[in-house]
Every structure is written in C-alpha cells, then in structure tokens.
Design a protein around this motif. Structure first.
Motif, PDB file in Angstrom:
ATOM      1  N   GLY A 255       0.804  -1.218   0.000  1.00 45.15           N
ATOM      2  CA  GLY A 255       0.000   0.000   0.000  1.00 45.15           C
ATOM      3  C   GLY A 255       0.834   1.263   0.000  1.00 45.15           C
ATOM      4  N   ARG A 256       2.018   1.185   0.597  1.00 46.71           N
ATOM      5  CA  ARG A 256       2.856   2.385   0.714  1.00 46.71           C
ATOM      6  C   ARG A 256       4.295   1.962   0.919  1.00 46.71           C
ATOM      7  NH1 ARG A 256       3.811   6.053   5.835  1.00 46.71           N
ATOM      8  NH2 ARG A 256       4.353   8.087   4.925  1.00 46.71           N
ATOM      9  N   ILE A 257       5.225   2.678   0.310  1.00 42.97           N
ATOM     10  CA  ILE A 257       6.650   2.476   0.550  1.00 42.97           C
ATOM     11  C   ILE A 257       7.247   3.808   0.998  1.00 42.97           C
ATOM     12  CG2 ILE A 257       8.895   1.874  -0.446  1.00 42.97           C
ATOM     13  CD1 ILE A 257       7.473   0.049  -2.409  1.00 42.97           C
ATOM     14  N   VAL A 258       7.975   3.769   2.106  1.00 35.53           N
ATOM     15  CA  VAL A 258       8.670   4.968   2.579  1.00 35.53           C
ATOM     16  C   VAL A 258      10.119   4.606   2.859  1.00 35.53           C
ATOM     17  CG1 VAL A 258       6.584   5.959   3.599  1.00 35.53           C
ATOM     18  CG2 VAL A 258       8.090   4.547   5.004  1.00 35.53           C
ATOM     19  N   GLU A 259      10.983   5.603   2.824  1.00 34.01           N
ATOM     20  CA  GLU A 259      12.371   5.422   3.220  1.00 34.01           C
ATOM     21  C   GLU A 259      12.524   5.887   4.664  1.00 34.01           C
ATOM     22  OE1 GLU A 259      15.463   6.877   0.784  1.00 34.01           O
ATOM     23  OE2 GLU A 259      15.006   5.516  -0.877  1.00 34.01           O
ATOM     24  N   ALA A 260      12.832   4.936   5.531  1.00 35.32           N
ATOM     25  CA  ALA A 260      13.029   5.250   6.949  1.00 35.32           C
ATOM     26  C   ALA A 260      14.524   5.417   7.193  1.00 35.32           C
ATOM     27  CB  ALA A 260      12.475   4.130   7.816  1.00 35.32           C
ATOM     28  N   PRO A 261      14.961   6.559   7.709  1.00 26.12           N
ATOM     29  CA  PRO A 261      16.387   6.762   7.938  1.00 26.12           C
ATOM     30  C   PRO A 261      16.889   5.912   9.107  1.00 26.12           C
ATOM     31  CG  PRO A 261      15.133   8.580   8.839  1.00 26.12           C
ATOM     32  CD  PRO A 261      14.156   7.732   8.095  1.00 26.12           C
ATOM     33  N   ALA A 262      18.186   5.724   9.149  1.00 26.99           N
ATOM     34  CA  ALA A 262      18.784   5.011  10.288  1.00 26.99           C
ATOM     35  C   ALA A 262      18.347   5.678  11.589  1.00 26.99           C
ATOM     36  CB  ALA A 262      20.297   5.023  10.167  1.00 26.99           C
ATOM     37  N   GLY A 263      17.932   4.853  12.549  1.00 27.30           N
ATOM     38  CA  GLY A 263      17.466   5.361  13.835  1.00 27.30           C
ATOM     39  C   GLY A 263      15.959   5.477  13.929  1.00 27.30           C
ATOM     40  N   ALA A 264      15.252   5.432  12.787  1.00 24.27           N
ATOM     41  CA  ALA A 264      13.784   5.502  12.815  1.00 24.27           C
ATOM     42  C   ALA A 264      13.212   4.184  13.310  1.00 24.27           C
ATOM     43  CB  ALA A 264      13.249   5.820  11.426  1.00 24.27           C
ATOM     44  N   SER A 265      12.123   4.269  14.071  1.00 25.14           N
ATOM     45  CA  SER A 265      11.456   3.061  14.548  1.00 25.14           C
ATOM     46  C   SER A 265      10.201   2.809  13.728  1.00 25.14           C
ATOM     47  CB  SER A 265      11.099   3.185  16.030  1.00 25.14           C
ATOM     48  OG  SER A 265      10.230   4.291  16.247  1.00 25.14           O
ATOM     49  N   ILE A 266       9.800   1.544  13.683  1.00 24.45           N
ATOM     50  CA  ILE A 266       8.652   1.138  12.882  1.00 24.45           C
ATOM     51  C   ILE A 266       7.694   0.355  13.768  1.00 24.45           C
ATOM     52  CG2 ILE A 266       7.900  -0.356  10.980  1.00 24.45           C
ATOM     53  CD1 ILE A 266      10.497   0.382   9.536  1.00 24.45           C
ATOM     54  N   GLY A 267       6.425   0.775  13.783  1.00 24.72           N
ATOM     55  CA  GLY A 267       5.379   0.023  14.451  1.00 24.72           C
ATOM     56  C   GLY A 267       5.320   0.219  15.953  1.00 24.72           C
ATOM     57  N   TYR A 268       4.345  -0.494  16.552  1.00 25.56           N
ATOM     58  CA  TYR A 268       4.109  -0.381  17.995  1.00 25.56           C
ATOM     59  C   TYR A 268       5.332  -0.788  18.812  1.00 25.56           C
ATOM     60  CZ  TYR A 268      -0.907   0.261  17.215  1.00 25.56           C
ATOM     61  OH  TYR A 268      -2.122   0.751  16.835  1.00 25.56           O
ATOM     62  N   ASN A 269       5.516  -0.071  19.914  1.00 24.53           N
ATOM     63  CA  ASN A 269       6.543  -0.370  20.912  1.00 24.53           C
ATOM     64  C   ASN A 269       7.962  -0.297  20.360  1.00 24.53           C
ATOM     65  OD1 ASN A 269       4.102  -2.659  21.718  1.00 24.53           O
ATOM     66  ND2 ASN A 269       4.656  -1.052  23.183  1.00 24.53           N
ATOM     67  N   ARG A 270       8.091   0.302  19.177  1.00 24.54           N
ATOM     68  CA  ARG A 270       9.409   0.519  18.567  1.00 24.54           C
ATOM     69  C   ARG A 270      10.223  -0.774  18.535  1.00 24.54           C
ATOM     70  NH1 ARG A 270      13.051   4.036  20.587  1.00 24.54           N
ATOM     71  NH2 ARG A 270      13.510   4.841  18.489  1.00 24.54           N
ATOM     72  N   ARG A 271       9.557  -1.854  18.154  1.00 28.62           N
ATOM     73  CA  ARG A 271      10.232  -3.151  18.188  1.00 28.62           C
ATOM     74  C   ARG A 271      11.268  -3.302  17.088  1.00 28.62           C
ATOM     75  NH1 ARG A 271       6.046  -7.961  19.341  1.00 28.62           N
ATOM     76  NH2 ARG A 271       8.007  -9.101  19.052  1.00 28.62           N
ATOM     77  N   PHE A 272      11.197  -2.456  16.082  1.00 29.15           N
ATOM     78  CA  PHE A 272      12.253  -2.435  15.065  1.00 29.15           C
ATOM     79  C   PHE A 272      12.783  -1.018  14.955  1.00 29.15           C
ATOM     80  CE2 PHE A 272      13.772  -1.535  10.803  1.00 29.15           C
ATOM     81  CZ  PHE A 272      14.690  -2.554  10.613  1.00 29.15           C
ATOM     82  N   VAL A 273      14.091  -0.889  15.018  1.00 32.58           N
ATOM     83  CA  VAL A 273      14.761   0.390  14.820  1.00 32.58           C
ATOM     84  C   VAL A 273      15.745   0.206  13.674  1.00 32.58           C
ATOM     85  CG1 VAL A 273      16.239   2.154  15.820  1.00 32.58           C
ATOM     86  CG2 VAL A 273      14.493   1.050  17.227  1.00 32.58           C
ATOM     87  N   ALA A 274      15.606   1.016  12.641  1.00 37.08           N
ATOM     88  CA  ALA A 274      16.428   0.864  11.441  1.00 37.08           C
ATOM     89  C   ALA A 274      17.896   1.118  11.747  1.00 37.08           C
ATOM     90  CB  ALA A 274      15.937   1.818  10.358  1.00 37.08           C
TER      91      ALA A 274
ATOM     92  N   ARG B 117      13.899   0.807   3.119  1.00 37.91           N
ATOM     93  CA  ARG B 117      12.651   0.948   2.361  1.00 37.91           C
ATOM     94  C   ARG B 117      11.598   0.064   3.034  1.00 37.91           C
ATOM     95  NH1 ARG B 117      12.228  -0.502  -3.169  1.00 37.91           N
ATOM     96  NH2 ARG B 117      10.882   1.284  -3.580  1.00 37.91           N
ATOM     97  N   ALA B 118      10.646   0.716   3.659  1.00 40.45           N
ATOM     98  CA  ALA B 118       9.628   0.024   4.445  1.00 40.45           C
ATOM     99  C   ALA B 118       8.312   0.013   3.674  1.00 40.45           C
ATOM    100  CB  ALA B 118       9.443   0.710   5.790  1.00 40.45           C
TER     101      ALA B 118
END
Length: 336
Positions: free
Chosen positions: A250-269, A274-275
């Motif tokens: 549905g969507r692609i974004v570029e998350a920079p190093a250090g950005a978190s993805i999703g609830y509870n920040r369980r993934f940090v780039a 490319r998410a």
C-alpha cells in the motif's frame, strides 16, 4: 468498487491430487474419509467437498452437525460423518439431514434412537472408541453400556467403528501401537457382543503417512489433504499445499537510520530502510508471534517483516528489492 487487496487463493486441483496420492497408500477395501471440518481447514468446505466428490470421494467427515448442515444446504449428497456426534437436542437435525453420527455412550445411542423412532427413520452410526485421547468416545476397556445400547437399538444401525490417535507423527511409535492394540481388542469385544463393527477407520494424516500397519483400515486425512504433512521430513510422498495468502503493497517509505517502525518501537532501522506497508494483520489471522520472524515474497525475493504485527497492517523490508513498487503483490503464505 475497489477494496482492500488482501485475498486467499485455493487450488482445488492440488487438494484433489493430494486425495489421490493419499488414497494410493491404502490397502484393498479401505477408503479415505476426507475431513472437511472447520470450513475445510479454512479452504472452503463446500467447494472442497465438490472437488473431492469429483475426484471420487463418497463420504466426508466434519466435526459438528452445523458443519454438516452447511454441506447439505449446498447440495452435498454423499455420506457425511459427524465426528463429534450430536449435542443433546440435535438428534432431530441429524435425522432430517440424513447424517451418519459418531456415538460414544449409551445415552447418546438412546437419544438418537428416540429421534429416529419419532421420525420413522434409520440412521447409520459409527462407534467412537477412546483408546488414549481421553476426549470423546466409549472407553476401550469399558464398552459394555454402549454395546448394550447398540445391541438393543432398532433404528440406530452400527455401520462403523473408529478411534483417534494422539501422537502418530512422533518417531516414538510406542503409544500409537498401544492405541492400535486397544482398538483391536475393543473391536473383538464389539464382535463378541454379536455386533458387526462395520467399517474400521483409525488413521489421521499422521497415522496414514507414518504407520504402514494402519493402511489396511480406512483413514481420515485432514491437514494432509490440504498439502501439509505432519513430520514432513519423514513423509513417504510429496503433497501440494493448496492455499496461498496474498496482499499488495500500500505504501513504501524510506526510513532513515534510527527511525522506529510500528508499535513499541520493536524495530529500529540500522540503515536507510525501504519500508513497505501491507494490508494484513492479526485480525486476518496473521499471527502476532510472526513479528520479527516471518517474511513475505515480493517480486520473487524475501521481504522480512519489520516490527510488530498490527491488527490490520504489517511492514516489510524491501530495501534489497529496489524494483519493488506500491501496488506490487506480496505473498504471505505460498510460493512465487
């Protein structure tokens, strides 16, 4: 009108092929009793029953009277065996729907006999014997009351006898063989009471695949019909998975190093990532436990799941799939 692009594809041909392959294992006089309970393991019971009937199936097994009613309403005319039996009060429905009922107690026999008498009908029944699951059925070493009731019945006609295995996929065969011995002794007791036990069926998918000594009896494969073998590394034949689960990016974004993805920040780039957001989540049955472990297939390449599984969204990493675009298909279960 368009909609959320998340769907399942079911290959009925694969199910028919699996039915044929599993049937080839059986000895003379034995048949498959394909299990289509729980909406055919999520594959669509009505459509699966039609495909199996076209492939030669003459009987189907379900768990509940309600499931059997759905098949009858859809036009399934073959024999339908209700493995869990009827809850008290459902016996009239069993008679009206011309179902074959599993029974495991004298009380269940008596209830069905009354319903048959009121309707002026006969119903075939299968005696379920508990040889070690300790869930349902007449205890293998205390069959007397159930056998007395069946011997006295005039309209509930014994047409089969069966049991269910607890751990037939395990390499340690001891308990499965113990269950087999208990079943054989129970069948001898049925005959000793002057009753014909009818069709004998024991093996589930694991029993059929891993215990050749069970193939002289009819068998009730469930999960194997749909392409999944218990202990697949030891299975004697290859099966074809029938279901694929798909969605679209549905969507692609570029998350920079250090950005978190999703609830509870369980993934940090750790790098520019490319998410890709996909329209599926745990409300659709995509388990939350898959977070950080699962992958999707995008353009033939793996795209790891990033962060938590949300109720109706997940995010996957397409950094190493530079050609990935919004709208691309993503395979969650299946092949590409």
């Amino acid at each position: 009108m368009g909609g959320r692009p998340t769907w399942a594809e079911v290959d009925l041909g694969a199910i028919a092929d699996n039915y044929g392959a599993l049937g080839s294992l059986l000895g003379p006089g034995a048949r498959l009793i394909p299990v289509v309970k729980a909406d055919a393991y999520g594959h669509g019971a009505v459509e699966v029953a039609r495909a199996l009937a076209a492939a030669g199936a003459s009987i189907f097994a379900v768990a509940l009277v309600e499931e059997a009613a759905v098949l009858r309403e859809a036009g399934t005319s073959g024999e339908i065996l209700v493995l869990q039996g009827a809850w008290p009060g459902q016996e009239g429905e069993v008679v009206r729907r011309r179902l074959t009922l599993a029974l495991g107690s004298a009380e269940a026999v008596a209830r069905l006999e009354r319903a048959c008498t009121e309707a002026g009908s006969e119903i075939p029944v299968h005696l379920k014997i508990d040889t070690g699951m300790t869930r349902l059925g007449a205890p293998h070493d205390a069959l007397g009351p159930a056998l007395d009731a069946l011997a006295a019945a005039r309209r509930a006609r014994l047409a089969g006898t069966f049991t269910h295995f607890a751990c037939a996929e395990e390499e340690d065969r001891a308990f499965t063989l113990a269950q087999l011995r208990r079943f054989e002794a129970a069948v001898a007791a049925v005959r000793g009471r002057g009753l014909d036990p009818g069709e004998l069926h024991l093996a589930n998918s694991a029993g059929l695949l891993h215990h050749p000594e069970l193939r002289r009896f009819s068998a009730r494969p469930g999960i194997a019909l749909y392409g999944y073998a218990p202990a697949p590394e030891r299975a004697p034949l290859a099966l074809r998975p029938a279901l694929q689960l798909k969605t679209r990016i549905g969507r692609i974004v570029e998350a920079p190093a250090g950005a978190s993805i999703g609830y509870n920040r369980r993934f940090v780039a750790q790098r520019t990532t490319r998410a890709a957001t996909l329209g599926i989540g745990y409300a659709d049955g995509y388990r939350r436990a898959l977070a950080g472990h699962a992958r999707a297939i995008v353009r033939g390449a793996w795209a790891p799941v990033l962060g938590a599984v949300s109720m109706d969204l997940i995010v996957v990493d397409v950094t190493d799939i530079p050609e990935a675009r919004e709208g691309d298909e993503a395979v969650l279960l299946g092949t590409s």
